[in-house]
Design a protein around this motif. Structure first.
Motif, PDB file in Angstrom:
ATOM      1  N   PHE A  68     -67.030   5.061  -1.391  1.00  0.00           N
ATOM      2  CA  PHE A  68     -66.162   5.836  -0.877  1.00  0.00           C
ATOM      3  C   PHE A  68     -66.978   6.996  -0.249  1.00  0.00           C
ATOM      4  N   LYS A  69     -67.986   7.192  -1.070  1.00  0.00           N
ATOM      5  CA  LYS A  69     -68.886   8.469  -0.789  1.00  0.00           C
ATOM      6  C   LYS A  69     -69.429   8.161   0.655  1.00  0.00           C
ATOM      7  N   SER A  70     -70.100   6.815   0.662  1.00  0.00           N
ATOM      8  CA  SER A  70     -70.861   6.606   1.942  1.00  0.00           C
ATOM      9  C   SER A  70     -69.781   6.599   3.376  1.00  0.00           C
ATOM     10  N   LYS A  71     -68.363   6.456   3.000  1.00  0.00           N
ATOM     11  CA  LYS A  71     -67.580   6.213   3.951  1.00  0.00           C
ATOM     12  C   LYS A  71     -66.778   7.702   4.167  1.00  0.00           C
ATOM     13  N   LYS A  72     -67.359   8.527   3.301  1.00  0.00           N
ATOM     14  CA  LYS A  72     -66.690  10.013   3.405  1.00  0.00           C
ATOM     15  C   LYS A  72     -64.950  10.011   3.451  1.00  0.00           C
ATOM     16  N   LEU A  73     -64.593   9.164   2.444  1.00  0.00           N
ATOM     17  CA  LEU A  73     -63.045   8.997   2.291  1.00  0.00           C
ATOM     18  C   LEU A  73     -62.830   9.463   0.987  1.00  0.00           C
ATOM     19  N   PRO A  74     -61.433  10.180   0.853  1.00  0.00           N
ATOM     20  CA  PRO A  74     -61.093  10.501  -0.505  1.00  0.00           C
ATOM     21  C   PRO A  74     -60.618   9.360  -1.180  1.00  0.00           C
ATOM     22  N   TYR A  75     -60.576   9.517  -2.596  1.00  0.00           N
ATOM     23  CA  TYR A  75     -59.872   7.984  -3.330  1.00  0.00           C
ATOM     24  C   TYR A  75     -59.713   8.808  -4.741  1.00  0.00           C
ATOM     25  N   ALA A  76     -58.693   7.768  -5.184  1.00  0.00           N
ATOM     26  CA  ALA A  76     -58.183   8.201  -6.651  1.00  0.00           C
ATOM     27  C   ALA A  76     -58.815   7.157  -7.547  1.00  0.00           C
ATOM     28  N   PHE A  77     -59.255   7.528  -8.636  1.00  0.00           N
ATOM     29  CA  PHE A  77     -59.787   6.579  -9.560  1.00  0.00           C
ATOM     30  C   PHE A  77     -58.818   6.630 -10.700  1.00  0.00           C
ATOM     31  N   TRP A  78     -58.013   5.546 -11.026  1.00  0.00           N
ATOM     32  CA  TRP A  78     -57.016   5.582 -12.187  1.00  0.00           C
ATOM     33  C   TRP A  78     -57.652   4.997 -13.308  1.00  0.00           C
ATOM     34  N   ILE A  79     -57.206   5.547 -14.461  1.00  0.00           N
ATOM     35  CA  ILE A  79     -57.688   5.057 -15.692  1.00  0.00           C
ATOM     36  C   ILE A  79     -56.472   5.088 -16.716  1.00  0.00           C
ATOM     37  N   GLY A  80     -56.688   4.287 -17.932  1.00  0.00           N
ATOM     38  CA  GLY A  80     -55.497   4.212 -18.719  1.00  0.00           C
ATOM     39  C   GLY A  80     -54.880   2.830 -18.895  1.00  0.00           C
ATOM     40  N   PHE A  81     -55.521   1.973 -18.122  1.00  0.00           N
ATOM     41  CA  PHE A  81     -55.046   0.536 -18.540  1.00  0.00           C
ATOM     42  C   PHE A  81     -55.614  -0.053 -19.704  1.00  0.00           C
ATOM     43  N   GLU A  82     -55.055  -1.119 -19.986  1.00  0.00           N
ATOM     44  CA  GLU A  82     -55.330  -1.983 -21.271  1.00  0.00           C
ATOM     45  C   GLU A  82     -56.468  -2.772 -20.952  1.00  0.00           C
ATOM     46  N   ASN A  83     -57.551  -2.841 -22.005  1.00  0.00           N
ATOM     47  CA  ASN A  83     -58.648  -3.415 -21.941  1.00  0.00           C
ATOM     48  C   ASN A  83     -59.756  -2.668 -21.164  1.00  0.00           C
ATOM     49  N   GLU A  84     -59.564  -1.492 -20.609  1.00  0.00           N
ATOM     50  CA  GLU A  84     -60.880  -1.079 -19.611  1.00  0.00           C
ATOM     51  C   GLU A  84     -61.760  -0.445 -20.537  1.00  0.00           C
ATOM     52  N   PRO A  85     -62.940  -0.070 -20.313  1.00  0.00           N
ATOM     53  CA  PRO A  85     -64.084   0.032 -21.311  1.00  0.00           C
ATOM     54  C   PRO A  85     -63.614   1.544 -21.761  1.00  0.00           C
ATOM     55  N   SER A  86     -63.963   1.548 -23.161  1.00  0.00           N
ATOM     56  CA  SER A  86     -63.995   2.978 -23.753  1.00  0.00           C
ATOM     57  C   SER A  86     -64.768   4.203 -23.251  1.00  0.00           C
ATOM     58  N   TRP A  87     -65.692   3.508 -22.705  1.00  0.00           N
ATOM     59  CA  TRP A  87     -66.653   4.803 -21.969  1.00  0.00           C
ATOM     60  C   TRP A  87     -66.474   5.189 -20.582  1.00  0.00           C
ATOM     61  N   LEU A  88     -65.437   4.643 -20.113  1.00  0.00           N
ATOM     62  CA  LEU A  88     -65.247   4.690 -18.513  1.00  0.00           C
ATOM     63  C   LEU A  88     -64.815   6.094 -18.181  1.00  0.00           C
ATOM     64  N   GLU A  89     -63.980   6.845 -19.044  1.00  0.00           N
ATOM     65  CA  GLU A  89     -63.732   8.357 -18.708  1.00  0.00           C
ATOM     66  C   GLU A  89     -64.883   9.246 -18.799  1.00  0.00           C
ATOM     67  N   LYS A  90     -65.875   8.927 -19.979  1.00  0.00           N
ATOM     68  CA  LYS A  90     -67.004   9.704 -19.831  1.00  0.00           C
ATOM     69  C   LYS A  90     -67.863   9.469 -18.924  1.00  0.00           C
TER      70      LYS A  90
END
Length: 259
Positions: A68-90
């Motif tokens: 998204f940075k290369s395309k210069k587009l805004p984006y939303a990264f959603w977290i809080g889903f089950e089974n996603e890695p524990s380190w994701l927010e950090k």
């Protein structure tokens, strides 16, 4: 709430994120490892979304962000889903992303819900033609920055054929006062669950129960379709409204974006 139900909730929300993009050749769905990226090509993080499917890795997270940075587009990264890695927010914080948005995942039983009368000049209609599609755009554009207006218009114009098709899984409702579009809600249904999105009331019309009425309209539609439960995600400001309708907390989620 048990883990299996939370997985069904996650699957419904992710399907809604990708639903219109998957039916639009001008939009892109990509995966970097277990990271899913939805690229509308438009200047709004309402339609450019990233989330993690199951376990991911840091390289894939960075690849999605760099995309998204290369395309210069805004984006939303959603977290809080089950089974996603524990380190994701950090990891998102380490990559310079920030969050000012907590979303409450909520659920409500649909037993014995009844329509709500506001006043004779207010009515709610399901969107069924191109004129009513324009009213979706009108309501949304009243509450977002001007520089995103073209993105909103383009997205819904590109999605009109899908949204007006008989087998569409996403239904929109517009509320009118004396014929003027002033409020909005939508309902997304897959085989397992019904979920409510896009509850919007024009700022000058708030405090009259319209948000409650728009949410209830979607709830009743879900009930008519055979669902006995309904879910949604709510901001802190909107949470109290949904609690009054019987919604209860499931879990919290967060939305990250570029600083």
């Amino acid at each position: 709430m048990d883990k299996e139900f939370l997985k069904l909730f996650d699957r419904n929300i992710k399907r809604k994120f990708s639903y219109l993009a998957s039916h639009n050749k001008q939009m892109t769905l990509q995966t970097f490892g277990h990271i899913v990226l939805i690229d509308s090509g438009l200047n709004s993080n309402m339609f450019n979304i990233v989330y993690c499917n199951e376990d991911g890795d840091q390289r894939s997270v960075k690849a999605a962000i760099d995309y998204f940075k290369s395309k210069k587009l805004p984006y939303a990264f959603w977290i809080g889903f089950e089974n996603e890695p524990s380190w994701l927010e950090k990891e998102l914080l380490a990559l310079g992303l920030v969050t000012d948005e907590t979303e409450w995942a909520m659920i409500c039983n649909l037993n014995k819900q009844k329509p709500m009368l506001i006043h004779p000049d207010f009515d709610i209609r399901q969107v069924q033609d191109q004129t009513e599609m324009k009213n979706i755009i009108s309501v949304i554009n009243h509450i977002i920055p001007v520089d995103e207006h073209l993105a909103i218009q383009s997205f819904y114009e590109q999605s009109t054929a899908v949204l007006l098709s008989k087998d569409c899984s996403l239904t929109f409702f517009v509320g009118y006062e004396s014929g003027k579009p002033i409020s909005l809600s939508s309902l997304f249904c897959d085989q397992e669950m019904a979920s409510i999105f896009d509850v919007i009331v024009l700022p000058e019309m708030r405090g009259k129960g319209l948000g409650k009425a728009m949410t209830l309209k979607a709830m009743l539609n879900a009930q008519e379709k055979g669902f006995n439960k309904c879910v949604l995600t709510a901001t802190n400001d909107a949470k109290y409204l949904y609690q009054k309708l019987g919604f209860k907390d499931l879990k919290t989620m967060k939305v990250y974006h570029e600083s």
